[in-house]
Design a protein around this motif. Structure first.
Motif, PDB file in Angstrom:
ATOM      1  N   LYS A 164      -3.362 -12.979 -28.044  1.00 39.11           N
ATOM      2  CA  LYS A 164      -2.395 -12.239 -27.224  1.00 39.11           C
ATOM      3  C   LYS A 164      -2.997 -10.950 -26.658  1.00 39.11           C
ATOM      4  CE  LYS A 164       2.175 -10.082 -27.582  1.00 39.11           C
ATOM      5  NZ  LYS A 164       3.254  -9.697 -28.508  1.00 39.11           N
ATOM      6  N   ASP A 165      -3.823 -10.254 -27.499  1.00 41.94           N
ATOM      7  CA  ASP A 165      -4.377  -8.965 -27.039  1.00 41.94           C
ATOM      8  C   ASP A 165      -5.538  -9.139 -26.047  1.00 41.94           C
ATOM      9  OD1 ASP A 165      -6.331  -9.880 -28.718  1.00 41.94           O
ATOM     10  OD2 ASP A 165      -6.182  -8.252 -30.183  1.00 41.94           O
ATOM     11  N   GLN A 166      -5.950 -10.403 -25.784  1.00 44.22           N
ATOM     12  CA  GLN A 166      -7.019 -10.646 -24.804  1.00 44.22           C
ATOM     13  C   GLN A 166      -6.470 -10.935 -23.395  1.00 44.22           C
ATOM     14  OE1 GLN A 166      -8.859 -13.928 -26.934  1.00 44.22           O
ATOM     15  NE2 GLN A 166     -10.596 -12.651 -27.532  1.00 44.22           N
ATOM     16  N   ILE A 167      -5.133 -11.114 -23.292  1.00 43.69           N
ATOM     17  CA  ILE A 167      -4.528 -11.461 -21.987  1.00 43.69           C
ATOM     18  C   ILE A 167      -4.821 -10.377 -20.953  1.00 43.69           C
ATOM     19  CG2 ILE A 167      -2.344 -11.865 -20.770  1.00 43.69           C
ATOM     20  CD1 ILE A 167      -1.270 -13.136 -23.367  1.00 43.69           C
ATOM     21  N   GLY A 168      -4.626  -9.125 -21.372  1.00 42.65           N
ATOM     22  CA  GLY A 168      -4.850  -8.012 -20.440  1.00 42.65           C
ATOM     23  C   GLY A 168      -6.262  -7.972 -19.910  1.00 42.65           C
ATOM     24  N   ALA A 169      -7.258  -8.281 -20.795  1.00 41.08           N
ATOM     25  CA  ALA A 169      -8.671  -8.243 -20.386  1.00 41.08           C
ATOM     26  C   ALA A 169      -8.974  -9.327 -19.350  1.00 41.08           C
ATOM     27  CB  ALA A 169      -9.563  -8.423 -21.610  1.00 41.08           C
ATOM     28  N   VAL A 170      -8.331 -10.512 -19.514  1.00 39.70           N
ATOM     29  CA  VAL A 170      -8.565 -11.614 -18.566  1.00 39.70           C
ATOM     30  C   VAL A 170      -7.933 -11.291 -17.209  1.00 39.70           C
ATOM     31  CG1 VAL A 170      -8.185 -14.068 -18.083  1.00 39.70           C
ATOM     32  CG2 VAL A 170      -8.741 -13.340 -20.399  1.00 39.70           C
ATOM     33  N   ILE A 171      -6.731 -10.705 -17.249  1.00 38.45           N
ATOM     34  CA  ILE A 171      -6.059 -10.349 -15.993  1.00 38.45           C
ATOM     35  C   ILE A 171      -6.784  -9.191 -15.303  1.00 38.45           C
ATOM     36  CG2 ILE A 171      -3.915  -9.432 -14.992  1.00 38.45           C
ATOM     37  CD1 ILE A 171      -2.419 -11.000 -17.219  1.00 38.45           C
ATOM     38  N   GLY A 172      -7.152  -8.176 -16.099  1.00 36.04           N
ATOM     39  CA  GLY A 172      -7.850  -7.017 -15.539  1.00 36.04           C
ATOM     40  C   GLY A 172      -6.883  -6.030 -14.895  1.00 36.04           C
ATOM     41  N   PRO A 173      -7.355  -4.828 -14.595  1.00 37.39           N
ATOM     42  CA  PRO A 173      -6.484  -3.813 -13.981  1.00 37.39           C
ATOM     43  C   PRO A 173      -6.001  -4.270 -12.605  1.00 37.39           C
ATOM     44  CG  PRO A 173      -8.789  -3.074 -14.004  1.00 37.39           C
ATOM     45  CD  PRO A 173      -8.732  -4.304 -14.826  1.00 37.39           C
ATOM     46  N   GLY A 174      -4.648  -4.369 -12.463  1.00 40.10           N
ATOM     47  CA  GLY A 174      -4.062  -4.815 -11.186  1.00 40.10           C
ATOM     48  C   GLY A 174      -4.410  -6.249 -10.840  1.00 40.10           C
ATOM     49  N   GLY A 175      -4.805  -7.041 -11.857  1.00 34.52           N
ATOM     50  CA  GLY A 175      -5.154  -8.450 -11.630  1.00 34.52           C
ATOM     51  C   GLY A 175      -6.541  -8.653 -11.060  1.00 34.52           C
ATOM     52  N   LYS A 176      -7.374  -7.599 -11.153  1.00 35.02           N
ATOM     53  CA  LYS A 176      -8.696  -7.640 -10.505  1.00 35.02           C
ATOM     54  C   LYS A 176      -9.592  -8.757 -11.066  1.00 35.02           C
ATOM     55  CE  LYS A 176     -12.627  -4.641  -9.422  1.00 35.02           C
ATOM     56  NZ  LYS A 176     -13.276  -3.356  -9.662  1.00 35.02           N
ATOM     57  N   VAL A 177      -9.634  -8.899 -12.397  1.00 28.37           N
ATOM     58  CA  VAL A 177     -10.553  -9.865 -13.035  1.00 28.37           C
ATOM     59  C   VAL A 177     -10.165 -11.307 -12.683  1.00 28.37           C
ATOM     60  CG1 VAL A 177     -11.457 -10.755 -15.226  1.00 28.37           C
ATOM     61  CG2 VAL A 177     -11.142  -8.290 -14.900  1.00 28.37           C
ATOM     62  N   VAL A 178      -8.877 -11.626 -12.879  1.00 29.65           N
ATOM     63  CA  VAL A 178      -8.442 -13.005 -12.637  1.00 29.65           C
ATOM     64  C   VAL A 178      -8.559 -13.365 -11.145  1.00 29.65           C
ATOM     65  CG1 VAL A 178      -5.939 -12.570 -12.314  1.00 29.65           C
ATOM     66  CG2 VAL A 178      -6.713 -14.743 -13.283  1.00 29.65           C
ATOM     67  N   GLN A 179      -8.322 -12.405 -10.276  1.00 26.44           N
ATOM     68  CA  GLN A 179      -8.466 -12.662  -8.841  1.00 26.44           C
ATOM     69  C   GLN A 179      -9.927 -12.929  -8.464  1.00 26.44           C
ATOM     70  OE1 GLN A 179      -6.564  -9.436  -6.694  1.00 26.44           O
ATOM     71  NE2 GLN A 179      -4.578  -9.864  -7.645  1.00 26.44           N
ATOM     72  N   GLU A 180     -10.850 -12.188  -9.101  1.00 31.86           N
ATOM     73  CA  GLU A 180     -12.286 -12.382  -8.848  1.00 31.86           C
ATOM     74  C   GLU A 180     -12.721 -13.777  -9.323  1.00 31.86           C
ATOM     75  OE1 GLU A 180     -16.120 -11.274  -7.520  1.00 31.86           O
ATOM     76  OE2 GLU A 180     -14.151 -10.422  -7.139  1.00 31.86           O
ATOM     77  N   ILE A 181     -12.219 -14.191 -10.521  1.00 31.05           N
ATOM     78  CA  ILE A 181     -12.543 -15.531 -11.052  1.00 31.05           C
ATOM     79  C   ILE A 181     -12.097 -16.598 -10.042  1.00 31.05           C
ATOM     80  CG2 ILE A 181     -11.961 -17.243 -12.836  1.00 31.05           C
ATOM     81  CD1 ILE A 181     -11.703 -14.863 -14.814  1.00 31.05           C
ATOM     82  N   GLN A 182     -10.869 -16.466  -9.531  1.00 31.85           N
ATOM     83  CA  GLN A 182     -10.326 -17.455  -8.595  1.00 31.85           C
ATOM     84  C   GLN A 182     -11.101 -17.462  -7.274  1.00 31.85           C
ATOM     85  OE1 GLN A 182      -5.752 -18.203  -9.242  1.00 31.85           O
ATOM     86  NE2 GLN A 182      -6.038 -15.995  -9.098  1.00 31.85           N
TER      87      GLN A 182
END
Length: 472
Positions: A429-447
């Motif tokens: 659960k505490d890793q969700i924020g790291a995957v999403i990233g600030p403002g969704g930056k990380v997950v958007q970059e992955i996509q």
């Protein structure tokens, strides 16, 4: 209606039946329905069942019959109360319904001249709907041509009376000789052919033809973002299994614009959806949103049941791991209350639906029933006749299933090469924020880099990462 002066054959009542922990439950609660293997709605009068609609998790014919009995017992009680209330209000005289134009001499004359001609055409056992309609139409045409040309009312009456003559002749043929309009025996199913992978670029496809009824069904696999959002009176959430049913005018030889679905299309699509959803994998085992589209290319008798068969084949072709294939059949009945004679008909034609007393659609797997829908146009249907109809429907369903299995018997082991791929990763659960990233930056970059779609949720104190991509 019952206390008014409007003529009608009421009162009527309605009941819902569930099957919870081995017990039948009348008017089950929402909680009960959460673990019920049956959801059946029945309407009827004190004496007869009029309408049935429902879905089931592969229940037996005996259980379905018992559910109908329990529902009717509840309806009888409702009707008794309505009669008591009407008596308390005071009896209301009903209006006489008699405003139609009539010509008893014309009716008798037409019956004498045309009944035998119609009977002989029906007896020719013509399987082709168009040719049969032309021959029936010619008899009326010749009769109307001999009537005074300037009397429009007489022409309209002749057309109305002719429908009655046709109905009686076709019904008498079945009851007297056990032969149907297209020459089949009462239990006989029309010829069936089917094919899968019919449209190679779809994620799954199948064509199913039974007599003069044909459905072309396609399956599309989508991501979690494609789920259907539902905001209903009793339910709010989403659905991962969607079925659309299209009935273009050309399927019955008509020329008309294709507009939004009418009540008929919504009802037929809903029945097919209920039939197939019982075998679709549970959400935990299925990361995809599944959409089935049935296009009816030709119709003469139960395109909703053809949709069930084609949809089942298309799901297996797509590699969706359904529990078991599902088939469906439409049953009919022709009866004579004066003599007590009746005939139950398997796989009815469109004409047999119009001239018959029952339209009973049943779908199911080899194991049991998954959905049903029935409407009756006749007073009185004993449980013995209903039991016979359910058993005849079971045999018909099994025959259709065997024909379907010649095309495809089990779901394909893998999806089509061009179907989207899904993968699920569980994180803390505490890793969700790291995957999403600030403002969704990380997950958007992955996509952006991979071209995949990534959907992150939290369930049961865990992070669930659903990844969807065009290839493995």
């Amino acid at each position: 209606l019952h206390i008014s002066d409007i003529p009608w054959n009421g009162p009527i009542g309605g009941a819902t039946v569930g099957f919870v922990d081995g017990e039948f439950v009348i008017t089950p609660t929402a909680t009960d329905m959460g673990h019920s293997s049956l959801d059946l709605t029945v309407a009827g009068t004190h004496d007869n069942i009029l309408m049935v609609e429902g879905e089931a998790k592969e229940v037996s014919e005996d259980d379905m019959l018992e559910a109908l009995k329990r529902a009717h017992e509840a309806i009888i009680e409702q009707c008794k109360v309505q009669i008591e209330l009407t008596q308390a209000v005071g009896k209301t005289e009903k209006r006489k319904y008699d405003h139609e134009l009539k010509d008893e001499n014309l009716k008798a004359d037409m019956n004498n001249q045309l009944y035998q001609k119609v009977y002989e055409v029906a007896r020719q056992q013509i399987a082709n709907k168009k040719l049969r309609s032309e021959l029936f139409g010619k008899i009326l045409e010749d009769f109307v041509a001999a009537l005074p040309a300037d009397n429009a009312d007489l022409h309209d009456l002749a057309k109305r009376y002719y429908k009655g003559i046709m109905k009686k002749a076709c019904r008498d043929l079945v009851l007297n000789e056990g032969v149907r309009l297209d020459g089949r025996k009462t239990t006989e199913i029309r010829p069936i052919w089917s094919e899968v992978n019919y449209l190679p670029s779809a994620h799954g496809s199948a064509i199913f033809t039974r007599g003069e009824t044909q459905s072309l069904s396609t399956v599309t696999l989508g991501t979690k973002l494609d789920e259907q959002l539902i905001d209903g009176a009793m339910f709010s959430g989403s659905s991962k299994f969607i079925l659309h049913y299209n009935f273009p005018g050309f399927s019955t030889g008509e020329v008309k614009p294709n507009r939004g679905p009418g009540r008929r299309e919504v009802g037929h699509g809903n029945l097919a959806w209920r039939a197939l959803k019982q075998v679709v994998p549970a959400d935990a085992e299925n990361p995809y949103t599944i959409r089935v589209v049935s296009d009816i290319l030709e119709s003469n008798g139960s395109s909703s049941m053809a949709t069930v068969c084609a949809g089942s084949l298309a799901l297996m072709d797509a590699g969706v791991q359904v529990k078991a294939p599902v088939s469906g059949i439409a049953m009919g009945m022709i009866s004579d209350s004066a003599t007590g004679r009746y005939a139950i008909l398997s796989d009815i034609l469109g004409d047999e639906d119009h001239l018959g007393d029952m339209d009973f659609k049943v779908t199911g797997t080899e194991k049991g029933i998954t959905a049903c829908q029935m409407d009756l146009k006749v007073d009185g249907l004993t449980y013995e006749v209903l039991k016979e109809a359910l058993e005849q429907a079971r045999q018909g369903r099994q025959h259709i299933l065997q024909e379907m299995k010649k095309t495809i018997a089990t779901p394909n082991n893998d999806l089509k090469p061009h179907a989207p791929r899904a993968h699920t990763i569980y994180i803390e659960k505490d890793q969700i924020g790291a995957v999403i990233g600030p403002g969704g930056k990380v997950v958007q970059e992955i996509q952006k880099v991979t071209g995949a779609t990534v959907v992150i949720e939290e369930t049961n104190n865990k992070g669930v990462v659903n990844i969807f991509a065009n290839n493995q």
